[in-house]
Scaffold this motif. Structure first.
Motif, short mmCIF file in Angstrom:
data_model
loop_
_atom_site.label_atom_id
_atom_site.label_comp_id
_atom_site.label_asym_id
_atom_site.label_seq_id
_atom_site.Cartn_x
_atom_site.Cartn_y
_atom_site.Cartn_z
N GLU A 172 0.84 -1.29 -0.04
CA GLU A 172 -0.16 -0.17 -0.06
C GLU A 172 0.93 1.33 -0.06
OE1 GLU A 172 -3.13 0.47 -0.06
OE2 GLU A 172 -3.84 -1.40 -0.17
N ALA A 173 1.85 1.23 1.04
CA ALA A 173 2.79 2.67 0.84
C ALA A 173 3.59 2.63 -0.55
CB ALA A 173 3.72 2.25 2.03
N LEU A 174 4.01 1.70 -1.15
CA LEU A 174 4.54 1.77 -2.24
C LEU A 174 3.79 2.21 -3.30
CD1 LEU A 174 6.83 -1.28 -2.28
CD2 LEU A 174 7.66 0.85 -1.68
N VAL A 175 2.62 1.93 -3.49
CA VAL A 175 1.41 2.34 -4.34
C VAL A 175 1.31 3.97 -4.26
CG1 VAL A 175 -0.65 2.20 -5.33
CG2 VAL A 175 0.56 0.03 -4.99
N ARG A 176 0.79 4.29 -2.87
CA ARG A 176 0.46 5.35 -2.58
C ARG A 176 1.67 6.38 -2.60
NH1 ARG A 176 -0.52 4.26 2.55
NH2 ARG A 176 1.51 5.00 3.19
N ASP A 177 2.71 6.24 -2.03
CA ASP A 177 3.50 7.23 -1.92
C ASP A 177 4.53 7.42 -3.30
OD1 ASP A 177 2.58 7.75 0.47
OD2 ASP A 177 3.71 6.71 1.68
N HIS A 178 4.67 6.32 -4.01
CA HIS A 178 5.78 6.18 -5.01
C HIS A 178 5.27 5.61 -6.20
CE1 HIS A 178 8.71 6.50 -1.92
NE2 HIS A 178 8.00 5.79 -0.98
N GLY A 179 3.89 5.46 -6.39
CA GLY A 179 3.15 5.33 -7.68
C GLY A 179 3.69 3.80 -8.16
N LEU A 180 4.15 2.91 -7.75
CA LEU A 180 4.53 1.71 -8.24
C LEU A 180 3.37 0.78 -8.18
CD1 LEU A 180 7.91 1.45 -6.01
CD2 LEU A 180 7.86 1.16 -8.29
N THR A 181 3.33 0.08 -9.16
CA THR A 181 2.47 -1.13 -9.12
C THR A 181 3.06 -2.19 -8.43
OG1 THR A 181 1.45 -0.32 -11.23
CG2 THR A 181 1.21 -2.89 -10.76
N VAL A 182 2.28 -2.96 -7.46
CA VAL A 182 3.03 -3.92 -6.44
C VAL A 182 2.07 -5.19 -6.63
CG1 VAL A 182 3.40 -4.28 -4.29
CG2 VAL A 182 3.47 -2.24 -4.90
N LEU A 183 2.97 -6.53 -6.98
CA LEU A 183 2.61 -7.73 -6.83
C LEU A 183 2.88 -8.36 -5.70
CD1 LEU A 183 3.30 -8.87 -10.84
CD2 LEU A 183 1.50 -7.26 -9.91
N THR A 184 1.89 -8.84 -5.05
CA THR A 184 2.11 -9.70 -3.73
C THR A 184 1.45 -11.17 -4.21
OG1 THR A 184 0.31 -9.11 -2.82
CG2 THR A 184 2.23 -7.79 -2.13
N TYR A 185 2.39 -12.04 -4.17
CA TYR A 185 1.97 -13.36 -4.46
C TYR A 185 1.98 -14.53 -3.29
CZ TYR A 185 6.78 -15.28 -5.73
OH TYR A 185 8.21 -15.36 -5.43
N ASP A 186 1.44 -15.49 -3.57
CA ASP A 186 1.44 -16.76 -2.59
C ASP A 186 2.63 -17.43 -3.36
OD1 ASP A 186 -0.35 -16.41 -0.70
OD2 ASP A 186 -1.91 -17.01 -1.85
N ARG A 187 4.02 -17.72 -2.59
CA ARG A 187 4.86 -18.40 -3.13
C ARG A 187 4.33 -20.00 -3.06
NH1 ARG A 187 10.17 -17.35 0.30
NH2 ARG A 187 10.86 -19.30 -0.72
N ARG A 188 4.76 -20.58 -4.09
CA ARG A 188 4.25 -22.39 -3.99
C ARG A 188 4.11 -22.97 -2.80
NH1 ARG A 188 6.96 -25.74 -8.13
NH2 ARG A 188 6.57 -23.91 -9.52
N GLY A 189 3.14 -23.61 -2.58
CA GLY A 189 3.21 -24.36 -1.21
C GLY A 189 2.27 -23.44 -0.22
N ARG A 190 1.65 -22.19 -0.59
CA ARG A 190 1.26 -21.58 0.61
C ARG A 190 0.00 -20.98 -0.02
NH1 ARG A 190 6.64 -18.76 2.50
NH2 ARG A 190 7.58 -20.24 1.46
N GLY A 191 -0.76 -20.52 0.95
CA GLY A 191 -2.16 -19.65 0.41
C GLY A 191 -3.09 -20.28 -0.84
N ASP A 192 -3.26 -19.78 -1.79
CA ASP A 192 -4.04 -20.15 -2.95
C ASP A 192 -3.13 -20.73 -4.05
OD1 ASP A 192 -6.54 -19.60 -1.88
OD2 ASP A 192 -6.00 -17.24 -2.37
#
Length: 287
Positions: free
Chosen positions: A56-76
């Motif tokens: 959120e901070a990188l998008v809001r304050d720096h205009g970056l598009t940010v991908l957060t992902y579930d590394r294999r074996g976790r989450g979805d």
């Protein structure tokens, strides 16, 4: 600095890695300053609170598009039980870059803990031709035997616990024997609301160990392993973090062709995002 809405809209996506494993990610669109893939460490997942706050901070304050992902074996995301190979995790990053990168698949990488080591290994391998910049936050390299060194048979014991479905023991074993967390601290965690999250991601510690095993032997890092990391790189450590982490951060920064190391006052391995985000954002946008 570019600004966006107070809370970025989260768009879910997925890619299929080279071996057919589905990797699920969240995208927060920025203001055109580039795309960064965030890589979490052991027990993390794409909605891990501090990773989400950093995004959120990188998008809001720096205009970056940010991908957060579930590394294999976790989450979805999918998994390959019994098959743990750092090259497959790099395949996952390549798939994300090809799907979401800018011109010529341009992306930057931010990694935390074992995710920082994975980011550096991906950079070293040269399979991300559009790699722009790398930020490595406290890769847990163990470069001498002055502090905790994981046991030589950790992989055998860890895999046995995972194969037997003994998640509580997997968490305890990896934290104490792999990460060097005091046993009384881990025992206290058992009674916190966070413990179910640790249990949920416990089997994925085998992937973390596949990344880290060659670099946690209490031996100096080999320059030839990292010569391929030619993208500008910022290695960050915290003044409040364990000496082992600060030492490993300084060691890797000293080997990279285009790296600098910053130790931030007031920061620990469980970072205050308000301290970490400005350093990460300014570096990633080239300031």
């Amino acid at each position: 600095m570019a600004t966006t809405a107070e809370s970025a809209t989260i768009e879910q996506g997925s890619v299929v890695s080279a071996d057919g494993t589905e990797i699920v990610y969240d995208r927060r669109r920025g203001g055109g300053a580039g795309t960064v893939i965030q890589i979490g460490g052991a027990f993390s997942y794409r909605k891990f609170p501090k990773m989400a706050q950093l995004a959120e901070a990188l998008v809001r304050d720096h205009g970056l598009t940010v991908l957060t992902y579930d590394r294999r074996g976790r989450g979805d995301s999918g998994d390959t039980p019994g098959v743990y190979d750092v090259r497959r995790e790099i395949d996952d990053l390549v798939a994300l870059a090809e799907a979401e990168g800018g011109p010529d698949n341009e992306v930057s990488l931010f990694g935390w803990s074992s995710g920082a080591a994975l980011a550096l290994l991906a950079a070293a391998g040269g399979r991300l031709p559009g790699l722009v910049r790398v930020v490595a936050f406290e890769p847990p390299f163990v470069v001498d035997d002055e502090h905790h060194v994981p046991p030589a048979d950790l992989q055998t014991r860890l895999h046995a616990l995972i194969d037997a479905g003994r998640r509580d023991e997997t968490v305890r074993y990896f934290m104490t024997r792999g990460m060097g967390v005091p046993s009384f601290v881990v025992a206290a965690m058992r009674f916190t609301p966070f413990w179910p999250k640790l249990r949920a991601t416990a089997p994925a510690t085998a992937h973390d160990w596949a990344v880290m095993a060659p670099y946690m032997r209490g031996e100096p890092l080999r320059p030839e392993d990292w010569a391929g990391v030619t993208a500008p790189t910022l290695v960050i450590s915290g003044e409040k973090s364990a000496p082992l982490l600060r030492k490993g951060s300084r060691a890797i920064a000293g080997l990279l062709p285009a790296a600098e190391h910053r130790m931030l006052t007031g920061l620990s391995h469980n970072p205050k995002v308000g301290l970490l985000a400005p350093e990460v954002g300014e570096f990633l946008v080239g300031r």
